[in-house]
Write a protein that holds these residues in place. Sequence first.
Motif, PDB file in Angstrom:
ATOM      1  N   GLU A  30      -2.755  10.841   6.340  1.00 14.52           N
ATOM      2  CA  GLU A  30      -4.045  10.409   6.888  1.00 14.52           C
ATOM      3  C   GLU A  30      -4.674   9.315   6.035  1.00 14.52           C
ATOM      4  O   GLU A  30      -5.261   8.362   6.549  1.00 14.52           O
ATOM      5  CB  GLU A  30      -4.991  11.595   6.996  1.00 14.52           C
ATOM      6  CG  GLU A  30      -6.251  11.192   7.729  1.00 14.52           C
ATOM      7  CD  GLU A  30      -7.336  12.237   7.704  1.00 14.52           C
ATOM      8  OE1 GLU A  30      -7.145  13.284   7.063  1.00 14.52           O
ATOM      9  OE2 GLU A  30      -8.379  11.981   8.313  1.00 14.52           O
ATOM     10  N   GLN A  38      -5.685   5.543  13.183  1.00 15.93           N
ATOM     11  CA  GLN A  38      -6.756   6.513  12.949  1.00 15.93           C
ATOM     12  C   GLN A  38      -7.662   6.618  14.183  1.00 15.93           C
ATOM     13  O   GLN A  38      -8.034   7.724  14.598  1.00 15.93           O
ATOM     14  CB  GLN A  38      -7.568   6.064  11.743  1.00 15.93           C
ATOM     15  CG  GLN A  38      -8.294   7.209  11.094  1.00 15.93           C
ATOM     16  CD  GLN A  38      -8.847   6.804   9.744  1.00 15.93           C
ATOM     17  OE1 GLN A  38      -9.119   5.624   9.517  1.00 15.93           O
ATOM     18  NE2 GLN A  38      -9.008   7.758   8.860  1.00 15.93           N
ATOM     19  N   THR A  42      -8.122   9.951  16.501  1.00 18.71           N
ATOM     20  CA  THR A  42      -9.485  10.482  16.632  1.00 18.71           C
ATOM     21  C   THR A  42      -9.890  10.561  18.098  1.00 18.71           C
ATOM     22  O   THR A  42     -10.559  11.510  18.524  1.00 18.71           O
ATOM     23  CB  THR A  42     -10.486   9.590  15.856  1.00 18.71           C
ATOM     24  OG1 THR A  42     -10.049   9.506  14.499  1.00 18.71           O
ATOM     25  CG2 THR A  42     -11.886  10.179  15.891  1.00 18.71           C
ATOM     26  N   SER A  48      -9.120  12.782  12.741  1.00 17.82           N
ATOM     27  CA  SER A  48      -7.740  12.363  12.451  1.00 17.82           C
ATOM     28  C   SER A  48      -7.187  13.180  11.282  1.00 17.82           C
ATOM     29  O   SER A  48      -6.400  12.689  10.471  1.00 17.82           O
ATOM     30  CB  SER A  48      -7.690  10.861  12.134  1.00 17.82           C
ATOM     31  OG  SER A  48      -8.471  10.594  10.987  1.00 17.82           O
TER      32      SER A  48
END
Length: 249
Positions: A30, A38, A42, A48
């Motif tokens: 991440e 990301q 999300t 995320s």
Amino acid sequence: MRQLIIILVTATILLGWGKTGHRVIGKIAEENLTPEAQAKITELFGHSDLARIGNWADEIKSDPKWDHSHDWHYCTIIEGQDYAGPETGGRAVQKVTEFSNLLRKGTLGEKDQKDVLRFIVHIVGDLHQPLHVGNGTDRGGNDVKVTWFREETNLHRVWDSQMVDHMQYSYTEFAQQIQLGMSDEDKAALLDPTLLSFVNASRATHPQVYDIDDGKLSWPYIYKNRELMEDRLLNGGFHLAAILNDIYK
Ligand code: ADE
Ligand code: ZN
Ligand code: ZN
């Protein structure tokens, strides 16, 4: 009773890295996602946090609906040969390829995108556990009975969880500790993998992993293998980020 034993034995042989291992890999990945990746993750999950997403593929093993996914967690490279496809045992390589292509194509509905992404996060992690790239003779070390600080176990489980848990780090501490001192160049070098390169790297660790003397494992085995374990987790995190960044570019 016999059925119960079979269920219990099956349950213990099929897991990948334990919960902490997958979280460490998810956390490192991440931290190294591109803004595009990301944002896309999300959009799907509302966050995320790959550490949270990474263990789902093991949890669903309790749901018979997913019985067909049990051999998606590992692959096999026969001694002295190159990777030769799922027929040698385990579909992990095939599934990461297939699922990455599906996400790239962009035709899946939201639920399927989420499931497929959860599988990629998990399976890429598993492929960095040296014994999830098996040799075809001992079910990834599940048949190699050993003791771990006098407790009966097998070599596969030592690598899935017992050695990781022995470090007594939380997953966030672990992720932070193993990235200490890395330069941007070090990171960039890890962000350029191919699937088969890291599968081969896992397989190439076997001489060291199987060096177990009488099978009574404790401090000396950790002393010899800690660096390797940390290297595999670190590589897992960066390679996962690279795969997701490539899908969502
Ligand atoms: N079953 C057979 N081979 C295996 C492996 N490498 N990892 C986990 N389970 C397996
Ligand atoms: Zn495992
Ligand atoms: Zn797994």
